[in-house]
Every structure is written in structure tokens, then in C-alpha cells.
Design a protein around this motif. Structure first.
Motif, short mmCIF file in Angstrom:
data_model
loop_
_atom_site.label_atom_id
_atom_site.label_comp_id
_atom_site.label_asym_id
_atom_site.label_seq_id
_atom_site.Cartn_x
_atom_site.Cartn_y
_atom_site.Cartn_z
N ALA A 125 0.83 -1.21 0.00
CA ALA A 125 0.00 0.00 0.00
C ALA A 125 0.86 1.26 0.00
O ALA A 125 0.53 2.25 -0.67
N ILE A 126 1.96 1.25 0.74
CA ILE A 126 2.88 2.40 0.75
C ILE A 126 3.47 2.62 -0.64
O ILE A 126 3.53 3.75 -1.14
N ILE A 127 3.89 1.54 -1.29
CA ILE A 127 4.41 1.64 -2.65
C ILE A 127 3.33 2.14 -3.60
O ILE A 127 3.59 2.94 -4.51
N ALA A 128 2.09 1.69 -3.38
CA ALA A 128 0.98 2.10 -4.25
C ALA A 128 0.72 3.60 -4.18
O ALA A 128 0.29 4.21 -5.17
N VAL A 129 0.96 4.20 -3.02
CA VAL A 129 0.82 5.66 -2.91
C VAL A 129 1.80 6.34 -3.88
O VAL A 129 1.42 7.25 -4.63
N GLY A 130 3.05 5.89 -3.86
CA GLY A 130 4.04 6.46 -4.78
C GLY A 130 3.70 6.20 -6.24
O GLY A 130 3.85 7.09 -7.09
N MET A 131 3.22 5.00 -6.53
CA MET A 131 2.85 4.67 -7.91
C MET A 131 1.68 5.53 -8.37
O MET A 131 1.64 5.95 -9.54
N THR A 132 0.74 5.81 -7.48
CA THR A 132 -0.39 6.67 -7.83
C THR A 132 0.10 8.05 -8.24
O THR A 132 -0.35 8.62 -9.24
N VAL A 133 1.01 8.60 -7.47
CA VAL A 133 1.57 9.93 -7.77
C VAL A 133 2.26 9.91 -9.13
O VAL A 133 2.08 10.82 -9.95
N VAL A 134 3.04 8.87 -9.40
CA VAL A 134 3.76 8.76 -10.68
C VAL A 134 2.79 8.67 -11.85
O VAL A 134 2.94 9.36 -12.87
N ILE A 135 1.77 7.82 -11.73
CA ILE A 135 0.83 7.62 -12.85
C ILE A 135 -0.02 8.88 -13.07
O ILE A 135 -0.30 9.24 -14.21
N ILE A 136 -0.42 9.54 -11.99
CA ILE A 136 -1.15 10.80 -12.15
C ILE A 136 -0.31 11.80 -12.93
O ILE A 136 -0.84 12.57 -13.76
N ALA A 137 1.00 11.79 -12.72
CA ALA A 137 1.90 12.70 -13.43
C ALA A 137 2.21 12.24 -14.86
O ALA A 137 3.01 12.87 -15.55
N ILE A 159 0.83 -0.33 10.18
CA ILE A 159 -0.45 0.31 9.87
C ILE A 159 -0.39 1.80 10.18
O ILE A 159 -0.89 2.63 9.41
N LEU A 160 0.25 2.16 11.29
CA LEU A 160 0.40 3.57 11.65
C LEU A 160 1.23 4.31 10.61
O LEU A 160 0.90 5.44 10.23
N ILE A 161 2.30 3.67 10.15
CA ILE A 161 3.14 4.30 9.11
C ILE A 161 2.33 4.49 7.83
O ILE A 161 2.39 5.55 7.19
N LEU A 162 1.56 3.47 7.46
CA LEU A 162 0.73 3.56 6.25
C LEU A 162 -0.28 4.70 6.38
O LEU A 162 -0.45 5.48 5.43
N ILE A 163 -0.94 4.81 7.51
CA ILE A 163 -1.91 5.89 7.71
C ILE A 163 -1.25 7.25 7.56
O ILE A 163 -1.78 8.17 6.92
N ALA A 164 -0.05 7.40 8.15
CA ALA A 164 0.69 8.67 8.06
C ALA A 164 1.02 9.00 6.60
O ALA A 164 0.88 10.16 6.17
N VAL A 165 1.43 7.99 5.83
CA VAL A 165 1.76 8.20 4.41
C VAL A 165 0.52 8.60 3.63
O VAL A 165 0.55 9.53 2.80
N ILE A 166 -0.60 7.92 3.88
CA ILE A 166 -1.85 8.23 3.17
C ILE A 166 -2.29 9.67 3.46
O ILE A 166 -2.61 10.43 2.54
N VAL A 167 -2.31 10.03 4.74
CA VAL A 167 -2.75 11.38 5.12
C VAL A 167 -1.84 12.44 4.51
O VAL A 167 -2.32 13.44 3.95
N LEU A 168 -0.54 12.22 4.56
CA LEU A 168 0.42 13.19 4.03
C LEU A 168 0.22 13.41 2.54
O LEU A 168 0.10 14.55 2.07
N PHE A 169 0.14 12.31 1.79
CA PHE A 169 0.08 12.46 0.33
C PHE A 169 -1.33 12.81 -0.16
O PHE A 169 -1.46 13.45 -1.22
N GLN A 170 -2.35 12.44 0.58
CA GLN A 170 -3.70 12.93 0.23
C GLN A 170 -3.74 14.44 0.37
O GLN A 170 -4.32 15.14 -0.47
N TRP A 171 -3.11 14.95 1.42
CA TRP A 171 -3.04 16.41 1.63
C TRP A 171 -2.20 17.08 0.54
O TRP A 171 -2.61 18.10 -0.03
N ILE A 172 -1.04 16.50 0.23
CA ILE A 172 -0.17 17.08 -0.81
C ILE A 172 -0.90 17.15 -2.14
O ILE A 172 -0.88 18.19 -2.83
N MET A 173 -1.55 16.06 -2.53
CA MET A 173 -2.17 15.99 -3.84
C MET A 173 -3.41 16.85 -3.96
O MET A 173 -3.74 17.34 -5.04
N LYS A 174 -4.13 17.06 -2.85
CA LYS A 174 -5.40 17.79 -2.91
C LYS A 174 -5.31 19.23 -2.45
O LYS A 174 -6.15 20.06 -2.84
#
Length: 333
Positions: free
Chosen positions: A57-69, A172-187
Motif C-alpha cells: 500500500a505504501i508503494i501504491a501511494v508512490g505509484m499513484t503519484v507517478v501515474i497521475i503525473a 499500519i500507523l506508518i501507512l496511515i501517516a503516508v496516506i494522510v500526508l500524500f492525500q493532503w499534498i495531492m489535494k
């Protein structure tokens, strides 16, 4: 102007509808599995699955950013593998563990920069550029390890993957932190808007004074660093760095990202949609395992899901193109 606003609003509602459909499907699957295998709904099983999927899931966050770009990164699995190898070898040769971790993450940053330069400056197609990087890195891993796991990690290293805080597993805590951070960055940040713009219309983005090349390099660095983080958690789980780690990771991640609604052509998608894709795929696989379904059928299922996700994206884009054409004709009239 009004038509443009209505179109944008319709697009948002369409994406929300798709994500709600994913949520509904996940709930139906939970209900079905709860009837078929009551152990599926136990807290222990749910937490175990969430902990196990944290790396992907952490890797998928990065992949999402790459594919959006507008990019694509096949090297995520090899970055996930090589960073713990670098850390383990450095620590085994007397380098303090903290510095070894810094060197491992710096290796990921360099890999991300190389990927970005190959695509942004050398004009490689993303799949070709990252395929070359993936192949070269996997060879380097085997040279460094001689094909053997690296187990030179300090005592307590396993707590990163097996420890908990306030009863919640640390991954799970690390994953939540990554999701929150990048959801905020992207939006909510200009960098997120630049990334969407780069994937949606790179020429207009350049004309607007935003460096598409710089954004491209940046997203590949983000992908590599998040893959490094996932690799560190994974090696902590095994208390070793395996040269074979992450072999099929890129396929699993891309399937989840596309299933979550991110367009393979860039410019569309979001982190929460990707997380829904991750949850659906992995809880279905978990259900298959509990039901005793053969692993080969699971691979067929993953392939079918990927084809459906790509087909849905193609239909969505063709529908958008047709509606845009009609709007243009009507405005001309």
C-alpha cells in the motif's frame, strides 16, 4: 464557463460514484465471506491483512503519484529489495545503523533521480526506462548478495514490523501517516496541482511556467523513497533482506492503482481510491486463501481485474473525449 463548471462537477460526481461502488463491493465481499468463513471477520484476521499489505500500500501511494503525473514505474519492487540490502551490508561492515539507513534511502533517491532523468531528459518511454532500471538493479542485488539473504541487522530491528503503539501495529500507523500526508499534498498544495497538470496537459503546464521535467523527476524520487520505506518494513518483518523481494510487486501495485480509478494516461486519480483498490484485492485474496482456492486461480483473477481496470479507464477517457467533442460543436454553433 457554466458548461465547464457543470462538466467538472459531473466528473467529480462520476469519480465519487465509482469509489462508492468500490466501497459497496468491499462491503458485499465482507458479508459474503462472513457467511462462508466466519473467521474472515475476526479482528485478528482483519488486522493481520492490513499489517501484511502495508508495504504494498505504501508503494501504491508512490505509484499513484507517478501515474497521475503521466509516468509509470516498474522499478518499485527492485528498489524495495535493494535498499534493505544496502542497509544490511553497510551495517555488517561496521557503519552505524542510523547512517546505514540514511545511505540506503540516499540510494533510493539516486535511483529515483536516474529514472526521472531517463524519462524527462533522455525521453525514454516510462515503461522502457524503468524496465531498464529494474533489470540493472536486480542484477546489482544478486552481485552484492551472491543470491543469499542479508541478515546483518541490529537487535530489535524486527520491532518496526512486529511492534505496536497503543495496540495498533506500527506498519499500519506508518501507512496511515503516508496516506494522510500524500492525500493532503495531492489535494491541497500547489505541488499536487502541478502533478495533476503535468499528467493531464504537459504542454500547457510548461507554457504556464511550471517545469514538467522537474515535476517528473520529483515524482520518481517520491516513488523510490516510498518503495525504500516499504522495503525497510518488509526486511524488518523477515529480519533479513532477500534478493528476491518485490519480484511481483509492480504488477500488484499497478493493478490496485488502476482499479482505484487512476487513469493510466495521467491527470486523474487519488490516493483514497488506490487504497480501496488495495483493500479489495487483498481481502479477496485473503478470502480465496481461507476458501482454499488454488493460487493459480488467484493469479488469473488478478490478471482479469487488471484488464477490467484498463478497459474501464479506456471507456471513461473515450466517453470524455466524445462528450468534449459534442460540447465543442455546440459552442461553435
Amino acid at each position: 464557463m457554466k458548461a465547464s463548471k457543470n462538466t467538472k462537477k459531473a466528473g467529480i460526481l462520476s469519480r465519487m460514484g465509482y469509489e462508492l461502488a468500490l466501497v459497496a463491493f468491499l462491503l458485499v465481499w465482507f458479508l459474503f465471506m462472513g457467511i462462508m468463513k466466519p473467521s474472515f471477520l475476526t479482528l485478528n484476521n482483519i488486522v493481520t491483512v492490513l499489517t501484511r499489505i502495508s508495504e504494498v500500500a505504501i508503494i501504491a501511494v508512490g505509484m499513484t503519484v507517478v501515474i497521475i503525473a503521466g509516468g509509470f514505474d516498474l522499478s518499485v519492487g527492485t528498489v524495495m529489495a535493494i535498499v534493505p540490502v544496502v542497509i544490511g551490508i553497510c551495517y555488517g561492515n561496521g557503519i552505524p545503523f542510523g547512517l546505514a539507513v540514511v545511505l540506503g534511502v540516499l540510494a533510493a533517491v539516486v535511483i529515483g533521480i536516474i529514472n526521472g532523468i531517463l524519462i524527462a531528459k533522455a525521453r525514454f518511454q516510462p515503461i522502457i526506462g524503468t524496465l531498464a532500471t529494474m533489470t540493472a538493479l536486480r542484477s546489482i542485488i544478486y552481485v552484492l548478495t551472491e543470491g543469499k539473504p542479508v541478515s546483518t541487522f541490529p537487535k530489535g530491528y524486527d520491532q518496526l514490523a512486529h511492534g505496536s503503539f497503543l495496540g495498533i501495529p506500527i506498519p499500519i500507523l506508518i501507512l496511515i501517516a503516508v496516506i494522510v500526508l500524500f492525500q493532503w499534498i495531492m489535494k491541497s498544495t500547489k505541488y499536487g496541482r502541478f502533478i495533476y497538470s503535468t499528467g493531464g496537459n504537459p504542454k500547457a503546464t510548461n507554457i504556464a511556467g511550471i517545469s514538467v521535467d522537474r515535476i517528473t523527476i520529483l515524482v520518481y524520487v517520491v516513488s523510490a523513497v516510498l518503495s525504500a520505506l516499504a522495503g525497510i518494513i518488509f526486511s524488518s518483518r523477515l529480519i533479513s533482506a532477500s534478493p528476491d523481494a518485490g519480484t511481483n510487486t509492480a504488477f500488484d501495485v499497478v493493478t490496485a492503482v488502476l482499479m482505484g480509478g487512476t487513469s493510466i494516461n495521467g491527470g486523474q486519480g487519488n490516493i483514497l481510491g488506490t487504497m480501496l483498490g488495495i483493500l479489495i484485492l487483498n481481502f479477496i485474496i485473503n478470502g480465496f486463501n481461507l476458501l482454499g482456492i488454488n493460487a493459480y486461480w488467484q493469479m488469473i483473477f488478478m490478471g482479469v481485474v487488471l484488464l477490467l481496470a484498463i478497459g474501464y479507464d479506456a471507456k471513461r477517457r473515450s466517453g470524455f473525449a466524445i462528450s468534449s467533442l459534442f460540447r465543442r460543436k455546440n459552442s461553435d454553433a
